[in-house]
Design a protein around this motif. Structure first.
Motif, PDB file in Angstrom:
ATOM      1  N   SER A 166      -7.514 -25.743  -7.028  1.00  0.00           N
ATOM      2  CA  SER A 166      -7.973 -25.238  -8.329  1.00  0.00           C
ATOM      3  C   SER A 166      -7.711 -23.745  -8.486  1.00  0.00           C
ATOM      4  N   ALA A 167      -7.681 -23.000  -7.373  1.00  0.00           N
ATOM      5  CA  ALA A 167      -7.444 -21.553  -7.429  1.00  0.00           C
ATOM      6  C   ALA A 167      -5.982 -21.185  -7.225  1.00  0.00           C
ATOM      7  N   LEU A 168      -5.092 -22.168  -7.088  1.00  0.00           N
ATOM      8  CA  LEU A 168      -3.676 -21.889  -6.848  1.00  0.00           C
ATOM      9  C   LEU A 168      -3.063 -21.167  -8.041  1.00  0.00           C
ATOM     10  N   ARG A 169      -2.306 -20.103  -7.763  1.00  0.00           N
ATOM     11  CA  ARG A 169      -1.695 -19.287  -8.802  1.00  0.00           C
ATOM     12  C   ARG A 169      -0.177 -19.457  -8.784  1.00  0.00           C
ATOM     13  N   ARG A 170       0.412 -19.206  -9.930  1.00  0.00           N
ATOM     14  CA  ARG A 170       1.865 -19.329 -10.067  1.00  0.00           C
ATOM     15  C   ARG A 170       2.580 -18.353  -9.150  1.00  0.00           C
ATOM     16  N   GLU A 171       2.004 -17.192  -8.904  1.00  0.00           N
ATOM     17  CA  GLU A 171       2.645 -16.183  -8.077  1.00  0.00           C
ATOM     18  C   GLU A 171       2.676 -16.567  -6.605  1.00  0.00           C
ATOM     19  N   ASN A 172       1.856 -17.532  -6.180  1.00  0.00           N
ATOM     20  CA  ASN A 172       1.839 -17.942  -4.778  1.00  0.00           C
ATOM     21  C   ASN A 172       3.013 -18.846  -4.406  1.00  0.00           C
ATOM     22  N   ILE A 173       3.669 -19.445  -5.380  1.00  0.00           N
ATOM     23  CA  ILE A 173       4.793 -20.347  -5.116  1.00  0.00           C
ATOM     24  C   ILE A 173       6.067 -19.513  -5.078  1.00  0.00           C
ATOM     25  N   GLN A 174       6.614 -19.326  -3.870  1.00  0.00           N
ATOM     26  CA  GLN A 174       7.783 -18.479  -3.666  1.00  0.00           C
ATOM     27  C   GLN A 174       8.733 -19.142  -2.677  1.00  0.00           C
ATOM     28  N   ILE A 175       9.887 -18.534  -2.516  1.00  0.00           N
ATOM     29  CA  ILE A 175      10.890 -19.000  -1.555  1.00  0.00           C
ATOM     30  C   ILE A 175      10.785 -18.149  -0.298  1.00  0.00           C
ATOM     31  N   ARG A 176      10.675 -18.817   0.835  1.00  0.00           N
ATOM     32  CA  ARG A 176      10.633 -18.140   2.122  1.00  0.00           C
ATOM     33  C   ARG A 176      11.619 -18.820   3.062  1.00  0.00           C
ATOM     34  N   GLN A 177      12.595 -18.063   3.555  1.00  0.00           N
ATOM     35  CA  GLN A 177      13.611 -18.561   4.478  1.00  0.00           C
ATOM     36  C   GLN A 177      14.359 -19.780   3.911  1.00  0.00           C
ATOM     37  N   GLY A 178      14.647 -19.712   2.616  1.00  0.00           N
ATOM     38  CA  GLY A 178      15.404 -20.768   1.975  1.00  0.00           C
ATOM     39  C   GLY A 178      14.622 -22.002   1.612  1.00  0.00           C
ATOM     40  N   HIS A 179      13.289 -21.965   1.736  1.00  0.00           N
ATOM     41  CA  HIS A 179      12.451 -23.125   1.431  1.00  0.00           C
ATOM     42  C   HIS A 179      11.294 -22.675   0.541  1.00  0.00           C
ATOM     43  N   TRP A 180      10.879 -23.588  -0.320  1.00  0.00           N
ATOM     44  CA  TRP A 180       9.737 -23.299  -1.178  1.00  0.00           C
ATOM     45  C   TRP A 180       8.449 -23.408  -0.358  1.00  0.00           C
ATOM     46  N   THR A 194       0.440 -19.597   4.991  1.00  0.00           N
ATOM     47  CA  THR A 194       1.573 -19.974   4.158  1.00  0.00           C
ATOM     48  C   THR A 194       1.883 -21.439   4.399  1.00  0.00           C
ATOM     49  N   VAL A 195       1.899 -22.233   3.328  1.00  0.00           N
ATOM     50  CA  VAL A 195       2.050 -23.682   3.417  1.00  0.00           C
ATOM     51  C   VAL A 195       3.414 -24.067   2.874  1.00  0.00           C
ATOM     52  N   PRO A 196       4.236 -24.761   3.638  1.00  0.00           N
ATOM     53  CA  PRO A 196       5.532 -25.224   3.107  1.00  0.00           C
ATOM     54  C   PRO A 196       5.330 -26.283   2.024  1.00  0.00           C
ATOM     55  N   MET A 197       6.202 -26.239   1.026  1.00  0.00           N
ATOM     56  CA  MET A 197       6.131 -27.179  -0.095  1.00  0.00           C
ATOM     57  C   MET A 197       7.373 -28.044  -0.101  1.00  0.00           C
ATOM     58  N   PRO A 198       7.229 -29.354   0.076  1.00  0.00           N
ATOM     59  CA  PRO A 198       8.410 -30.237   0.024  1.00  0.00           C
ATOM     60  C   PRO A 198       9.080 -30.207  -1.343  1.00  0.00           C
ATOM     61  N   ILE A 199      10.328 -30.677  -1.359  1.00  0.00           N
ATOM     62  CA  ILE A 199      11.110 -30.641  -2.589  1.00  0.00           C
ATOM     63  C   ILE A 199      10.493 -31.541  -3.658  1.00  0.00           C
ATOM     64  N   TRP A 200      10.016 -32.731  -3.262  1.00  0.00           N
ATOM     65  CA  TRP A 200       9.461 -33.644  -4.262  1.00  0.00           C
ATOM     66  C   TRP A 200       8.156 -33.107  -4.838  1.00  0.00           C
ATOM     67  N   VAL A 201       7.416 -32.329  -4.054  1.00  0.00           N
ATOM     68  CA  VAL A 201       6.208 -31.685  -4.588  1.00  0.00           C
ATOM     69  C   VAL A 201       6.589 -30.577  -5.561  1.00  0.00           C
ATOM     70  N   LYS A 202       7.613 -29.786  -5.194  1.00  0.00           N
ATOM     71  CA  LYS A 202       8.063 -28.709  -6.093  1.00  0.00           C
ATOM     72  C   LYS A 202       8.577 -29.277  -7.405  1.00  0.00           C
ATOM     73  N   GLY A 203       9.254 -30.427  -7.380  1.00  0.00           N
ATOM     74  CA  GLY A 203       9.720 -31.036  -8.612  1.00  0.00           C
ATOM     75  C   GLY A 203       8.586 -31.467  -9.515  1.00  0.00           C
ATOM     76  N   ALA A 204       7.520 -32.040  -8.935  1.00  0.00           N
ATOM     77  CA  ALA A 204       6.367 -32.449  -9.740  1.00  0.00           C
ATOM     78  C   ALA A 204       5.653 -31.245 -10.343  1.00  0.00           C
ATOM     79  N   VAL A 205       5.558 -30.159  -9.576  1.00  0.00           N
ATOM     80  CA  VAL A 205       4.907 -28.953 -10.092  1.00  0.00           C
ATOM     81  C   VAL A 205       5.742 -28.312 -11.194  1.00  0.00           C
ATOM     82  N   ASP A 206       7.064 -28.301 -11.038  1.00  0.00           N
ATOM     83  CA  ASP A 206       7.932 -27.715 -12.067  1.00  0.00           C
ATOM     84  C   ASP A 206       7.840 -28.491 -13.380  1.00  0.00           C
TER      85      ASP A 206
END
Length: 326
Positions: A166-180, A194-206
């Motif tokens: 619920s407190a997640l902010r747009r600025e927290n989603i970044q690219i680190r070492q070529g991965h979201w 820092t929590v890695p975000m899989p590609i399918w999760v990033k697609g749902a968030v986008d």
């Protein structure tokens, strides 16, 4: 010249409502995490209501023991009762430090033991097929299903707590070492990870960010009945209701957001994830907490391979023989 005699300060044994409110305010001011303040406030208010409803009793060890019996009669879990008793002890400490309660009575309240919890709850989790089916049932037409899919995807793929989600902010989603990844996430106890975000999760968030036109601030917003996003964020209860409503479509009973977090940990463990990596992913301060989260599934998975020792009759007596479970 006669010596001045020090005036003896009489400590109270029976605290009235203003004294209890003063001690409760002192306890809340000493706590910084919002979740701890909320839990302690609820526990202390419950004790104050019970204490004031009884006849005028001295705040001592016997009264706290009676309150523990009252909590046990409500059918609460052992962990919940111990948390309420911890708040009562803290209330007595603050009353003694403020000069409202005798130190002897506060020491007696401190000796009140909590309820023993025998064993460990197995909890609830989903397998890979059930998790995929949950995402499919959450999908639909409109803005609200797009948001629900994104929320459940983060819970399943990143293992966040509902307060962190619920407190997640747009600025927290970044690219680190070529991965979201979710960068600098402040979790329980102000632990930063820092929590890695899989590609399918990033697609749902986008898909949600594009549909709701969210460019800054909190990621998830409330959705009106007209299908438009509004407000600056959501509460933790919204996350709970989203998971519960999606679980009811699949007839999953008692599925909570923390069960999806446990599912993320177990799926990572099944696919070869190391214990230290899962600990860092979940943000546990101790590896023992991670082991307690994962140990039960491993034991249940090997239960069918272990021999079961049962008594069988042999020559008029009973002998012990192993029987394999198929």
């Amino acid at each position: 010249m006669p010596k001045r005699t020090r005036k003896h300060v009489a400590r109270k044994t029976v605290l009235r409502l203003p004294d209890l409110d003063h001690s409760k305010t002192s306890v809340l001011n000493s706590l910084s995490p919002p979740r701890s303040r909320r839990n302690y406030k609820f526990a202390m208010e419950q004790f104050i209501d019970w204490y004031c409803s009884e006849p005028r009793l001295a705040l001592n060890r016997t009264v706290v023991l009676r309150f523990r019996l009252h909590l046990e009669s409500l059918g609460l879990a052992a962990g919940t009762i111990n948390q309420r008793l911890a708040a009562v002890r803290r209330l007595a400490y603050e009353a003694a430090d403020s000069g409202l309660l005798s130190p002897e009575l506060a020491a007696g309240i401190r000796r009140v033991k909590g309820v023993k919890q025998l064993g460990c709850r197995a909890g609830n989790w989903l397998n890979k097929d059930q998790a995929r089916l949950l995402l499919e049932k959450a999908n639909g037409s409109g803005l609200r299903p797009v948001r629900d899919v994104a929320m459940i995807s983060i819970l399943l793929g990143c293992g966040l707590r509902r307060a962190e989600l619920s407190a997640l902010r747009r600025e927290n989603i970044q690219i680190r070492q070529g991965h979201w990844a979710i960068v600098d996430l402040v979790g329980k106890g102000n632990h930063v990870r820092t929590v890695p975000m899989p590609i399918w999760v990033k697609g749902a968030v986008d898909r949600w960010l594009t549909a709701a036109s969210v460019t800054t601030g909190r990621v998830f917003r409330a959705v009106s009945r007209h299908g438009t996003a509004w407000g600056n964020g959501i509460s933790e209860n919204v996350v709970w209701y989203v998971v519960r409503s999606c679980a009811q479509r699949l007839e999953f009973d008692h599925l909570a957001p923390h069960d999806l977090r446990r599912t993320c940990a177990k799926l990572c463990h099944v696919n070869g994830g190391e214990l230290e990596q899962i600990q860092f992913l979940l943000g546990h301060a101790s590896v023992l907490t991670t082991e307690r989260c994962l140990r039960l599934q491993a034991e249940l998975g090997r239960a069918r391979e272990r021999p079961l020792w049962v008594p069988v009759p042999w020559r008029g007596r009973f002998a012990i023989r192993p029987v394999l479970i198929n």
